[in-house]
Design an enzyme around this catalytic site. Structure first.
Site, PDB file in Angstrom:
ATOM      1  N   LYS A  49       1.615   2.614   5.555  1.00  0.00           N
ATOM      2  CA  LYS A  49       0.665   3.470   6.215  1.00  0.00           C
ATOM      3  C   LYS A  49      -0.756   3.189   5.762  1.00  0.00           C
ATOM      4  O   LYS A  49      -1.720   3.499   6.456  1.00  0.00           O
ATOM      5  CB  LYS A  49       0.961   4.937   5.906  1.00  0.00           C
ATOM      6  N   ASP A 108      -2.194  -5.511  -4.978  1.00  0.00           N
ATOM      7  CA  ASP A 108      -2.160  -5.309  -6.422  1.00  0.00           C
ATOM      8  C   ASP A 108      -1.511  -6.549  -7.057  1.00  0.00           C
ATOM      9  O   ASP A 108      -2.140  -7.585  -7.187  1.00  0.00           O
ATOM     10  CB  ASP A 108      -1.385  -4.026  -6.722  1.00  0.00           C
TER      11      ASP A 108
END
Length: 187
Positions: A49, A108
């Site tokens: 999302k 990340d």
């Protein structure tokens, strides 16, 4: 700013990128993408999302002839990755022999990105490239090339501009790092 997250935990938000900084960089990225692809427009694939705000703003900065699709994957619970990636929503569009631009909110370690990238590459697109709004350079350890980067940031957990912690703070118009507040012990 101290924000109550649950009945037991309070978090501190520190703005690291303003709404204006983000908007300017998204416009620049759109220019870079348009210049790179010229007539061979890619299918934009948003990773849900978190990427939906970035993808929406990026799409509005591009000419109107870009198509888009979405994938939803899960690997996080709270602020930590489980390590296992699960596809929760797959593409509707066939990407065989098409240019594809994977749109990420934040990269990340790159482990989730690597899984998605390999999955899409196995479907034989003509080309597969990646754009991310944020890249945590200190923790990135995947071998997936990231073609377009909005901002390089330190390895801190961030929220806002579509990114969340347990579905909270997505609606912030800026990006903030989030840290647990440390309270002095009561004597």
């Amino acid at each position: 700013m101290g924000v109550m997250f649950s009945s037991k935990q309070e978090f501190s938000l520190t703005q690291i990128l303003s709404k204006e900084e983000i908007h300017q960089r998204v416009e620049e990225l759109a220019g870079e993408i348009e210049s790179f692809y010229k007539e061979d427009k890619p299918l934009l694939v948003g990773v849900l999302k978190g990427s939906f705000v970035f993808l929406s703003d990026l799409l509005r900065c591009l000419p109107s002839d870009y198509m888009l699709d979405f994938m939803a994957v899960s690997s996080y619970s709270g602020d930590s990755s489980s390590g296992a990636v699960e596809i929760r929503l797959d593409l509707r569009e066939d990407i065989f022999q098409r240019n594809v631009l994977l749109v990420e909110d934040v990269v990340d370690t790159g482990l989730t990105l690597s899984y998605i990238y390999r999955t899409l590459l196995a479907r034989s697109p003509f080309s597969l490239r990646v754009v991310t709004l944020l890249l945590k350079v200190d923790s990135y350890r995947a071998d997936v090339p990231i073609d377009f980067v909005g901002f390089k940031i330190p390895s801190r957990f961030v929220v806002g501009y579509g990114m969340d912690i347990d579905e909270k703070f997505r609606g912030l118009p800026y990006i903030a790092s989030i840290e647990p507040s440390i309270k002095a012990p009561k004597e």
